[in-house]
Design an enzyme around this catalytic site. Structure first.
Site, mmCIF file in Angstrom:
data_model
loop_
_atom_site.group_PDB
_atom_site.id
_atom_site.type_symbol
_atom_site.label_atom_id
_atom_site.label_comp_id
_atom_site.label_asym_id
_atom_site.label_seq_id
_atom_site.Cartn_x
_atom_site.Cartn_y
_atom_site.Cartn_z
ATOM 1 N N ASP A 1 -65.102 -1.227 -27.497
ATOM 2 C CA ASP A 1 -63.886 -2.029 -27.550
ATOM 3 C C ASP A 1 -63.176 -1.905 -28.904
ATOM 4 O O ASP A 1 -61.949 -1.961 -28.973
ATOM 5 C CB ASP A 1 -64.212 -3.500 -27.270
ATOM 6 C CG ASP A 1 -64.494 -3.751 -25.797
ATOM 7 O OD1 ASP A 1 -64.227 -2.852 -24.983
ATOM 8 O OD2 ASP A 1 -64.992 -4.848 -25.466
ATOM 9 N N ASN B 1 -56.535 -8.378 -30.227
ATOM 10 C CA ASN B 1 -57.479 -9.467 -29.944
ATOM 11 C C ASN B 1 -57.048 -10.776 -30.601
ATOM 12 O O ASN B 1 -56.795 -11.762 -29.922
ATOM 13 C CB ASN B 1 -58.876 -9.112 -30.449
ATOM 14 C CG ASN B 1 -59.770 -8.547 -29.373
ATOM 15 O OD1 ASN B 1 -59.440 -8.572 -28.198
ATOM 16 N ND2 ASN B 1 -60.925 -8.033 -29.784
ATOM 17 N N ALA C 1 -63.574 -12.342 -27.117
ATOM 18 C CA ALA C 1 -64.120 -11.819 -28.372
ATOM 19 C C ALA C 1 -64.583 -12.978 -29.259
ATOM 20 O O ALA C 1 -65.311 -13.855 -28.817
ATOM 21 C CB ALA C 1 -63.075 -10.935 -29.053
#
EC number: 2.7.1.23
Length: 312
Positions: free
Chosen positions: A88, A162, A204
């Site tokens: 990721d 993110n 996350a």
């Protein structure tokens, strides 16, 4: 709202770019393993008459001199799709840089978790062939833009896929923050920091800090305090049209990072302004892909097989 997803056919993918993690972990896959995977992908795609190019750093890192190597700007202008082989973190870095060019992304998981790189190395060749022949589903993901200002001057400006994270320095006490949303005072907060995350980033750091999961299609931004002094400081989801202004009013050695990159040391009075970026990222998935399948696999929600499929 995010833009409407696009439909793809085999003719949509004529120029294909390939990227890989720059520093492979020896405990997961060796350089030779990744080189083999990259070569396998490139050879198979070239045999179909497609133009295959590599990111210049990937070509250099894995000694792929027999293939065309281009920089990110060139790939952004030319590529119809980019295949990312890595975890990721690799996807985050490439996605941020290609977002302005609207190049769709396919992720092959060479890391550990793989919320965004969802195709396994073992299955990649048949899955890729099907996807590039049009058997694909697509989705749009939002990004954040973050700006650090000091005494009214812009010190730093960048994108985050993110999250944007303000945190206290190592060994120091809590950081004190004043948060406004769309010009309205929301709260003063003493904590170890504050996470501002996209729906993608909700799986996350935000999740580890106790934040909610947001489906990627939701138009929201989540604010999650990190170990707040007051238990009444809870995560909150605000509309993604919001402008969030966070001012540092106390604490020592605090800092800000964007997707764990571009770390900047903060001073009292510094402001971080966060809002949705005008750019979005398109992820391509195998036909029939489900976000809930990903959550179930990665978060181990399949621990009770006897009740799976009860509603089918």
């Amino acid at each position: 709202m995010l833009p409407t997803s696009h439909s793809y056919t085999a003719s949509s993918f004529q120029t294909i770019a390939i990227f890989a993690k720059q520093k492979p972990s020896e405990t997961v896959h060796s350089v030779d393993d990744i080189t083999h995977s990259l070569t396998q992908i490139a050879e198979a795609l070239a045999k179909t008459g497609r133009r295959v190019v590599f990111g210049s750093q990937t070509a250099e890192r894995f000694s792929l001199g027999s293939y065309e190597a281009l920089d990110l700007a060139q790939i952004g202008e030319l590529a119809d799709v980019a295949i990312i082989v890595g975890g990721d973190g690799t996807m985050l870095g490439i996605a941020r840089q290609l977002a302005p060019y609207k190049v769709p992304l396919i992720g092959i998981n060479q890391g550990r978790l793989g919320f965004m790189t969802d195709i396994s190395l073992e299955d990649m060749m048949p899955v890729l062939q099907d996807m590039l022949n049009g058997k694909v589903s697509s989705e749009k993901r939002s990004l954040l833009q973050g700006t650090l200002t000091r005494n009214g001057a812009v010190m730093h400006h960048t994108l985050a896929f993110n999250d944007v994270v303000l945190s206290r320095g190592s060994g120091s006490g809590m950081v004190e923050l004043c948060v406004h949303v769309d010009g309205h005072f929301m709260y003063n907060q003493r904590s170890d920091g504050l996470i501002v995350a996209t729906p993608t980033g909700s799986t996350a750091y935000s999740l580890s800090a106790g934040g909610p999961l947001l489906h990627p299609s939701l138009s929201g931004i989540v604010l999650v305090p990190i170990a707040p002094h007051a238990l009444s400081n809870r995560p909150i989801v605000v509309p993604d049209a919001s402008e969030i202004v966070i001012e540092v009013v106390g604490g020592r050695d605090s800092n800000v990072n964007f997707d764990m990159q571009s770390v900047a040391r903060l001073l009292h009075g510094d402001r971080i302004i966060v809002k949705r970026s005008d750019h979005a990222v398109t992820f391509l998935h195998p036909e029939g892909w489900s976000y809930y399948d990903t959550l179930r696999e990665k978060l181990h929600w399949n621990e009770y097989p006897s009740v799976q499929g009860r509603l089918k």
